[in-house]
Design a protein around this motif. Structure first.
Motif, PDB file in Angstrom:
ATOM      1  N   PRO A 360       9.253  15.768   2.532  1.00 31.88           N
ATOM      2  CA  PRO A 360       7.904  16.228   2.187  1.00 31.88           C
ATOM      3  C   PRO A 360       7.687  16.258   0.683  1.00 31.88           C
ATOM      4  O   PRO A 360       8.641  16.215  -0.110  1.00 31.88           O
ATOM      5  N   HIS A 361       6.439  16.355   0.291  1.00 34.61           N
ATOM      6  CA  HIS A 361       6.095  16.532  -1.115  1.00 34.61           C
ATOM      7  C   HIS A 361       6.739  17.804  -1.654  1.00 34.61           C
ATOM      8  O   HIS A 361       6.917  18.786  -0.938  1.00 34.61           O
ATOM      9  N   HIS A 362       7.098  17.770  -2.931  1.00 34.32           N
ATOM     10  CA  HIS A 362       7.720  18.877  -3.659  1.00 34.32           C
ATOM     11  C   HIS A 362       9.144  19.160  -3.173  1.00 34.32           C
ATOM     12  O   HIS A 362       9.700  20.216  -3.452  1.00 34.32           O
ATOM     13  N   SER A 363       9.720  18.214  -2.469  1.00 37.07           N
ATOM     14  CA  SER A 363      11.127  18.307  -2.079  1.00 37.07           C
ATOM     15  C   SER A 363      11.990  17.602  -3.121  1.00 37.07           C
ATOM     16  O   SER A 363      11.560  16.630  -3.746  1.00 37.07           O
ATOM     17  N   ASP A 364      13.237  18.081  -3.285  1.00 41.79           N
ATOM     18  CA  ASP A 364      14.115  17.438  -4.268  1.00 41.79           C
ATOM     19  C   ASP A 364      14.667  16.105  -3.778  1.00 41.79           C
ATOM     20  O   ASP A 364      15.385  15.418  -4.510  1.00 41.79           O
ATOM     21  N   THR A 365      14.327  15.728  -2.535  1.00 42.38           N
ATOM     22  CA  THR A 365      14.710  14.421  -2.006  1.00 42.38           C
ATOM     23  C   THR A 365      13.488  13.527  -1.773  1.00 42.38           C
ATOM     24  O   THR A 365      13.589  12.498  -1.107  1.00 42.38           O
ATOM     25  N   PHE A 366      12.338  13.915  -2.312  1.00 42.40           N
ATOM     26  CA  PHE A 366      11.111  13.152  -2.083  1.00 42.40           C
ATOM     27  C   PHE A 366      11.231  11.720  -2.592  1.00 42.40           C
ATOM     28  O   PHE A 366      11.766  11.461  -3.665  1.00 42.40           O
ATOM     29  N   ASP A 367      10.747  10.791  -1.802  1.00 44.75           N
ATOM     30  CA  ASP A 367      10.679   9.386  -2.204  1.00 44.75           C
ATOM     31  C   ASP A 367       9.554   8.742  -1.400  1.00 44.75           C
ATOM     32  O   ASP A 367       8.968   9.372  -0.505  1.00 44.75           O
ATOM     33  N   VAL A 368       9.249   7.503  -1.702  1.00 47.88           N
ATOM     34  CA  VAL A 368       8.149   6.819  -1.023  1.00 47.88           C
ATOM     35  C   VAL A 368       8.575   5.416  -0.628  1.00 47.88           C
ATOM     36  O   VAL A 368       9.529   4.851  -1.177  1.00 47.88           O
ATOM     37  N   ASP A 369       7.854   4.849   0.338  1.00 47.94           N
ATOM     38  CA  ASP A 369       8.018   3.448   0.686  1.00 47.94           C
ATOM     39  C   ASP A 369       7.270   2.632  -0.368  1.00 47.94           C
ATOM     40  O   ASP A 369       6.040   2.573  -0.376  1.00 47.94           O
ATOM     41  N   GLU A 370       8.010   2.011  -1.256  1.00 46.65           N
ATOM     42  CA  GLU A 370       7.380   1.320  -2.388  1.00 46.65           C
ATOM     43  C   GLU A 370       6.557   0.105  -1.963  1.00 46.65           C
ATOM     44  O   GLU A 370       5.744  -0.392  -2.761  1.00 46.65           O
ATOM     45  N   ASP A 371       6.726  -0.354  -0.732  1.00 42.26           N
ATOM     46  CA  ASP A 371       5.925  -1.486  -0.279  1.00 42.26           C
ATOM     47  C   ASP A 371       4.434  -1.163  -0.240  1.00 42.26           C
ATOM     48  O   ASP A 371       3.591  -2.078  -0.235  1.00 42.26           O
ATOM     49  N   VAL A 372       4.079   0.127  -0.196  1.00 39.34           N
ATOM     50  CA  VAL A 372       2.653   0.483  -0.141  1.00 39.34           C
ATOM     51  C   VAL A 372       2.009   0.496  -1.526  1.00 39.34           C
ATOM     52  O   VAL A 372       0.771   0.547  -1.624  1.00 39.34           O
ATOM     53  N   LEU A 373       2.799   0.459  -2.578  1.00 40.01           N
ATOM     54  CA  LEU A 373       2.229   0.627  -3.913  1.00 40.01           C
ATOM     55  C   LEU A 373       1.236  -0.474  -4.297  1.00 40.01           C
ATOM     56  O   LEU A 373       0.156  -0.176  -4.819  1.00 40.01           O
ATOM     57  N   PRO A 374       1.557  -1.761  -4.082  1.00 36.77           N
ATOM     58  CA  PRO A 374       0.528  -2.775  -4.389  1.00 36.77           C
ATOM     59  C   PRO A 374      -0.707  -2.629  -3.509  1.00 36.77           C
ATOM     60  O   PRO A 374      -1.819  -2.934  -3.951  1.00 36.77           O
ATOM     61  N   LEU A 375      -0.537  -2.143  -2.302  1.00 37.75           N
ATOM     62  CA  LEU A 375      -1.689  -1.917  -1.426  1.00 37.75           C
ATOM     63  C   LEU A 375      -2.564  -0.802  -1.993  1.00 37.75           C
ATOM     64  O   LEU A 375      -3.800  -0.866  -1.931  1.00 37.75           O
ATOM     65  N   GLY A 376      -1.929   0.227  -2.547  1.00 36.57           N
ATOM     66  CA  GLY A 376      -2.687   1.283  -3.196  1.00 36.57           C
ATOM     67  C   GLY A 376      -3.461   0.768  -4.399  1.00 36.57           C
ATOM     68  O   GLY A 376      -4.616   1.163  -4.630  1.00 36.57           O
ATOM     69  N   ALA A 377      -2.837  -0.126  -5.171  1.00 37.52           N
ATOM     70  CA  ALA A 377      -3.537  -0.736  -6.298  1.00 37.52           C
ATOM     71  C   ALA A 377      -4.753  -1.518  -5.821  1.00 37.52           C
ATOM     72  O   ALA A 377      -5.829  -1.463  -6.428  1.00 37.52           O
ATOM     73  N   ALA A 378      -4.581  -2.237  -4.727  1.00 45.22           N
ATOM     74  CA  ALA A 378      -5.692  -3.019  -4.175  1.00 45.22           C
ATOM     75  C   ALA A 378      -6.803  -2.102  -3.667  1.00 45.22           C
ATOM     76  O   ALA A 378      -7.995  -2.427  -3.802  1.00 45.22           O
ATOM     77  N   LEU A 379      -6.441  -0.963  -3.088  1.00 44.59           N
ATOM     78  CA  LEU A 379      -7.453  -0.019  -2.624  1.00 44.59           C
ATOM     79  C   LEU A 379      -8.307   0.490  -3.782  1.00 44.59           C
ATOM     80  O   LEU A 379      -9.543   0.568  -3.684  1.00 44.59           O
TER      81      LEU A 379
END
Length: 391
Positions: A360-379
């Motif tokens: 979850p957010h604000h966890s010391d193990t938080f990470d993301v699926d980086e494959d969504v990042l270019p999609l976020g840029a496109a959005l």
């Protein structure tokens, strides 16, 4: 302009940026190196940059070749005071005790990706796109500084989004109406009279009165508030007393309130004051209260803007990408901008159980699926183009 294809071409650039920001996190109000890196990236793409002497963060301005309206895209840039658990990652935080544990590194990288692809096609842009990189979102209402400096003057719409760990990677939520709650803070000081613990009748016990105040405050939720109105009141801190055998002369309570109802929110300080004073008086004590208004409720109130963003999400992510999500009691100071210009806010899923990305957010193990990042840029980019084209 095929924003998705263009953003995917910049995937390595966007991910590299995210990893740099993740490795170099800075707390709210201290994002000097972060701001410098953002400004350098914007200038490198030929975008005009505005910085400030007294606050961090910056604004990029891209003027299209054709006249038109002005749209602003916002990303927050600050990190949290959290020690990252996994220090073996090549992009792990290099600043002890500081971590991008909420996804602001992703927002920053996505918006820089959007800025790059839009700048490369400025001849096709009708109007102006502004890129707001905001400091200190985690503090509460620091977004107000950009409003006070006039940064939203002339802005016809402002769009923000958040990477969201509760939603599957590549899905998107943007619904009409209240989406996140207000977040306000109260402090109540109880004044009594000290005495020896063996003779409590000679004193006025501020701790006992404080305990009564805590219980009485919950009656505001259960008996004063309309049960159809979501309202949370939490007393998170109680301090008081000096020794185990002394009746306390002073005590302090600190807490938070959350609601989606703007009108009811205005009544809360007086309700708390009256309740605290009455409960304290029953034990021979007095109470004084202070109340701090933090971020207002975040409400997607403009259906026409929301529809533009939803159409963009379907175009970029696919026809089934839009998903429902319960409104959140957490807060977001993007709501401050919504009082200055028509605004809207969405959540982009980044959870990928197959990759083990579930924290979850604000966890010391938080990470993301980086494959969504270019999609976020496109959005970001697609919303800006679609909004400007329809004005």
């Amino acid at each position: 302009m095929d924003t998705k294809a263009l953003a995917l071409q910049e995937k390595d650039y966007i991910i590299d940026l995210r990893r740099w920001f993740h490795a170099h996190p800075e707390l709210g109000g201290h994002e000097k190196e972060t701001t410098r890196r953002i400004a350098d990236a914007l200038r490198g793409d030929g975008i005009e940059v505005t910085t400030f002497d007294d606050i961090t963060g910056c604004i990029g301005t891209l003027r299209g070749a054709l006249p038109g309206s002005t749209v602003m895209l916002r990303a927050d840039i600050d990190a949290l005071p959290i020690q990252e658990a996994d220090t073996t990652k090549p992009y792990a935080s290099q600043n002890p005790g500081v971590m991008h544990a909420c996804g602001h590194d992703c927002h920053t990288a996505m918006l820089l990706g959007a800025a790059r692809l839009l700048a490369a096609h400025r001849d096709e842009i009708r109007g102006t796109v502004k890129f707001l990189f905001q400091m200190a979102e985690e503090i509460g209402t620091e977004s107000r500084h950009y409003v006070e400096k006039g940064c939203l003057e002339g802005v016809d719409a402002i769009y923000g989004m958040h990477i969201w760990s509760l939603l599957p990677s590549g899905t998107f939520n943007l619904e009409d109406g209240p989406r996140m709650a207000s977040s306000d803070r109260f402090t109540i000081r109880i004044h009594g009279k000290a005495s020896h613990g063996s003779a409590p009748h000679q004193g006025r016990d501020a701790i006992l009165a404080a305990a009564a105040v805590v219980m009485a405050l919950q009656s505001l939720v259960s008996r004063v508030n309309d049960p159809q109105n979501t309202f949370v009141l939490t007393t998170g801190v109680m301090n008081g007393g000096t020794r185990d055998n002394i009746v306390a002369a002073e005590a302090e309570l600190v807490g938070t309130t959350r609601t989606f109802d703007k009108a009811f929110r205005k009544t809360i300080p007086e309700l708390i004051r009256r309740t605290a004073e009455a409960a304290a008086e029953a034990y021979g004590c007095t109470a004084d209260c202070t109340y701090f208004f933090g971020p207002a409720p975040l409400i997607n109130a403009h259906r026409e803007l929301n529809d533009i963003a939803r159409r963009a999400a379907k175009e970029i992510l696919g026809p089934d990408a839009l998903v429902p999500m319960e409104r959140q009691m957490g807060a977001e100071d993007f709501s401050v901008y919504m009082d200055a210009a028509p605004g809207l806010y969405g959540q982009l899923g980044c959870r990928n159980e197959a990759k083990g990305i579930t924290s979850p957010h604000h966890s010391d193990t938080f990470d993301v699926d980086e494959d969504v990042l270019p999609l976020g840029a496109a959005l970001y980019a697609q919303f800006a183009l679609d909004f400007l084209d329809q004005k």
